[in-house]
Design an enzyme around this catalytic site. Structure first.
Site, PDB file in Angstrom:
ATOM      1  N   LYS A  40       0.870  -1.181   0.000  1.00 19.12           N
ATOM      2  CA  LYS A  40       0.000   0.000   0.000  1.00 19.12           C
ATOM      3  C   LYS A  40       0.900   1.221   0.000  1.00 19.12           C
ATOM      4  CE  LYS A  40      -4.299   0.019   1.023  1.00 19.12           C
ATOM      5  NZ  LYS A  40      -5.422  -0.474   0.354  1.00 19.12           N
TER       6      LYS A  40
HETATM    7  N1  GLU Z   1      -7.284  -0.453  -2.750  1.00 23.01           N
HETATM    8  C1  GLU Z   1      -8.061  -1.629  -2.881  1.00 23.01           C
HETATM    9  C2  GLU Z   1      -8.099  -2.443  -1.603  1.00 23.01           C
HETATM   10  O1  GLU Z   1      -7.892  -1.926  -0.542  1.00 23.01           O
HETATM   11  C3  GLU Z   1      -7.693  -2.473  -4.083  1.00 23.01           C
HETATM   12  C4  GLU Z   1      -6.289  -2.885  -4.218  1.00 23.01           C
HETATM   13  C5  GLU Z   1      -5.981  -3.509  -5.556  1.00 23.01           C
HETATM   14  O2  GLU Z   1      -6.871  -3.655  -6.377  1.00 23.01           O
HETATM   15  O3  GLU Z   1      -4.813  -3.819  -5.773  1.00 23.01           O
HETATM   16  O4  GLU Z   1      -8.393  -3.595  -1.619  1.00 23.01           O
END
Ligand code: GLU
Length: 430
Positions: free
Chosen positions: A119
């Site tokens: 992240k």
């Molecule tokens: N930001 C989204 C989550 O928290 C998606 C992450 C992604 O698709 O890689 O799951």
């Protein structure tokens, strides 16, 4: 069963701010007690593999230069390339990125996707940027991260404050430097440049699918189920309108400015999402105005917190009147609130299962990109439905092994087992 957090007797005690990293580590410790696993692997999983911290200079529209801080936390890649969103938010911090990256590791494993967790984000309020500034910031941030991202290394995606357009800029900036169009470097792009149909709706769709299954599990007929949804962004709006179309009664929704409540049910098809029309929730007619805090304590069958993290805390957990909680946002429940819900017998279906449709369709998008294919929306939704049902069955099996195991712990057990097994096969080197 040990809850890993003390339950305060008095709900008026000051709520303690718990960071995503603290919550994630505590949840890991808690789940590890349920599995016969090597404590050394657990220790390893408490730390990210790498955190990249970058400075992102931005030339503002007035010609001045401002320098923002950006991060990419890469937690664990034992099962595949790192995967996870990038957020633009003033509260982004290194610890938050690490905690959220840990959740991505578990989420990918629960869904059995060949990815690890990451992240990242920039410490910025995107509402203070013009579109041109947002584009320049994104392109420069991509350049700063270029050595650590890539279709086989780390694949970002949208998160709070970023969207398909942002992902398009990342794809373009990365591709220009590589000298070839590389759609697989990022997911959540517009379909015309390699994005997947159904990706934007996917987290909300998975929340709706899981809510439907949980209602069936607890013998709630969907047509007699009342639902309150906090947050009317992509996750909340899509979950609400799908559940509405499947017969559930959406009685309350809210956005950052407050909510609306109608015990007879709202017509969610007439309310645009916050992204499409920021004033939509506020302009609903013939409904009672309520605050976000009031929405969380409504007497409903299902409460879906789908806005931001840490909204269910020790300060309000005793007042929650829902029979079931389904987490749409990442980390909406603090550990202490979780312990209170467990004590009160309110099932909490965790984020890493409920909103995992987003990363699941990201996986489909990545498959389409690296294989130069395009799937129909029908195929995407069918495969998402089938993957969600498989994950839900796996979690149900873990939950039913021991009546004391909460849904969160059962979900962790499913994910953690796969990760630990992968670590055991691969080993620690040298
Ligand atoms: N930001 C989204 C989550 O928290 C998606 C992450 C992604 O698709 O890689 O799951």
């Amino acid at each position: 069963m040990a809850t890993g957090a003390s339950v305060p007797k008095d709900a008026t005690e000051e709520p303690s701010e718990e960071s995503a990293l603290e919550t994630a580590r505590r949840q890991l410790d808690q789940a590890a007690t349920l599995l016969d696993i090597d404590p050394n692997v657990v220790e390893r999983l408490k730390h990210p593999q790498r955190v990249e911290r970058v400075s992102v200079p931005l030339e503002r529209d007035d010609g001045s230069v401002e320098v923002f801080t950006g991060y990419r936390a890469q937690h664990d890649s034992v099962r595949g390339p790192f995967k996870g969103g990038l957020r633009y938010h003033p509260d982004v911090s290194e610890d938050e990125c690490i905690g959220l990256a840990m959740w991505m590791t578990w989420k990918c494993a629960v869904m059995d996707l060949p990815f690890g967790g990451a992240k990242g984000g920039v410490v910025v309020d995107p509402k203070t940027l013009s579109d041109e500034e947002k584009e320049r910031l994104t392109r420069r941030f991509t350049q700063e991260l270029r050595d650590v991202i890539g279709p086989m290394d780390d694949i970002p995606a949208p998160d709070m404050g970023t969207d398909a357009e942002t992902m398009g800029w990342i794809m373009d900036a990365y591709s220009m430097q590589e000298g070839e169009t590389t759609p697989g470097v990022v997911t959540g792009k517009p379909p015309v440049i390699g994005g997947s149909y159904g990706r934007a709706e996917a987290p909300g769709r998975s929340v709706a699918i899981i809510t439907r299954e949980v209602c069936e599990y607890y013998d709630h007929d969907l047509s007699e189920t009342t639902v309150a949804v906090q947050g009317f962004g992509s996750v909340g709006a899509n979950a609400a309108s799908l559940l509405d179309s499947w017969g559930a009664n959406i009685v309350a929704v809210s956005d950052v400015d407050g909510g609306v409540y109608d015990p007879e049910g709202l017509d969610t098809s007439a309310i645009k999402s916050h992204g499409e029309q920021p004033t939509a929730v506020g302009s609903v007619e013939d409904a009672e105005r309520i605050s976000n805090e009031e929405l969380l304590t409504l007497d409903v069958d299902v409460l879906i917190p789908a806005a931001i993290g840490n909204v269910l805390t020790e300060a309000n957990a005793h007042d929650v009147d829902a029979s079931i909680i389904v987490e749409g946002a990442n980390g909406p429940t603090t550990s202490t609130a979780d312990a209170i819900f467990e004590q009160r017998g309110i099932p909490v279906i965790p984020d890493i299962l409920a909103n995992a449709g987003g990363v699941t369709v990201s996986y489909f998008e990545w498959l389409q990109d690296i294989n130069r294919q395009g799937w129909t929306l029908e195929r995407v939704n069918e495969e998402l439905e089938s993957r969600m049902l498989t994950a839900w069955e796996n979690v149900q099996e873990a939950h039913e092994l021991d009546a004391d195991v909460s849904w969160r712990d059962a979900t962790y057990v499913v994910g953690l087992q796969r990760i630990v097994e992968a670590h055991t096969y691969r080993g620690l080197w040298p």
